[in-house]
Enzyme design. Structure first.
Site, PDB file in Angstrom:
ATOM      1  CG  ASP A  76      10.274   3.000   0.520  1.00 47.99           C
ATOM      2  OD1 ASP A  76       9.364   2.203   0.818  1.00 47.99           O
ATOM      3  OD2 ASP A  76      10.880   2.954  -0.562  1.00 47.99           O
ATOM      4  CG  HIS A 221       9.899   8.340   0.783  1.00 52.33           C
ATOM      5  ND1 HIS A 221       9.361   8.529  -0.474  1.00 52.33           N
ATOM      6  CD2 HIS A 221      11.015   7.576   0.618  1.00 52.33           C
ATOM      7  CE1 HIS A 221      10.115   7.914  -1.370  1.00 52.33           C
ATOM      8  NE2 HIS A 221      11.122   7.331  -0.732  1.00 52.33           N
TER       9      HIS A 221
END
Length: 265
Positions: A76, A221
């Site tokens: 992400d 992430h």
């Protein structure tokens, strides 16, 4: 038409459309989503992408995840300064993942080189909003803009129409579900949270990812150096356990249904 002539025809079509369509008036800025930044699109790249999309995207790989031990790595908040190095790591091991990109980050990557490489390397790309707000706290119009602005910039740069999204912070409700359904986007959550945004220690991140079960969707992430540093150990650990690394759509054997929420297979 000869096969070699098709990209040239598409280039001509792109040029005609560019010359004939008047420039849109600049939209007014809002507190949530700023006016769209200018994006330079290489017509040759776009023509090649349009040709490749005739055979479908992402490139089809068939896995029976009902029988195999499959796991989906998802990243992400990028693309960021560490994403290119991550893509190098995944390429060496022929691992495909799903990247949920933030529109502002795509716009900040001048020329869109990283997002184009994500697509060209065969990874799946998903919508993670324009500015990463909690979508549940937005008006309907602001919610729509968050999704559409990111959709537009990714499609202009890559030629790809995204089919999956992840609501920032996992915050969703009936209104978010309804809007994602209208936009043709499935809501992809997760069942393994590495907490890499909080604990910036690569060994800790790799250990948490290693707890995945067959059918897991792992949350990571790629904007954090420590997360990218954890990837080799993560792949080794899961690889020794016999896992096959797939994209979200490959995990389900099809493109997930718009508006529906998915957490694991």
């Amino acid at each position: 038409m000869r096969v070699w002539a098709l990209p040239l025809a598409l280039l001509a079509l792109v040029g005609c459309v560019t010359q004939s369509v008047p420039r849109r008036q600049q939209q007014s800025k809002t507190p949530v989503v700023p006016a769209r930044p200018p994006v330079a699109v290489d017509p040759v790249v776009l023509a090649k992408k349009l040709v490749s999309m005739q055979a479908g995207w992402p490139r089809s790989r068939k896995f029976d995840c009902a029988r195999l031990k499959c796991v989906a790595l998802t990243f992400d908040d990028g693309p960021g300064e560490h994403t290119w190095r991550l893509l190098d790591m995944l390429s060496v091991r022929d691992v495909k993942a799903t990247f949920f990109v933030v529109g502002q980050m795509v716009a900040a990557d001048k020329g869109g080189h990283t997002v184009r490489r994500i697509v060209d390397d065969g990874h799946e790309i998903g919508n993670h909003s324009w500015s990463h707000p909690a979508l549940t706290g937005l008006s309907h119009e602001a919610l729509r803009r968050e999704l559409e602005h990111t959709e537009e910039i990714v499609q202009r740069l890559t030629g790809v129409r995204m089919r999956v999204m992840r609501p920032p912070y996992g915050a969703t409700n009936e209104e978010v579900a309804a809007e994602t359904r209208r936009e043709g986007l499935a809501q992809i959550m997760w069942n393994v949270d590495t907490m890499d945004w909080r604990d910036r220690v690569s060994s800790v991140v790799a250990r948490r990812a290693g707890s995945a079960k067959p059918g897991s969707i792992i949350l990571l992430h790629d904007i954090h150096r420590s997360t990218v540093d954890a990837v080799p150990e993560m792949l080794d650990t899961l690889g020794r356990k016999g896992y096959t690394f797939v994209t979200v759509s490959e995990l389900y054997g099809r493109t997930p249904s718009p508006g529906r929420m998915y957490m694991a297979r």
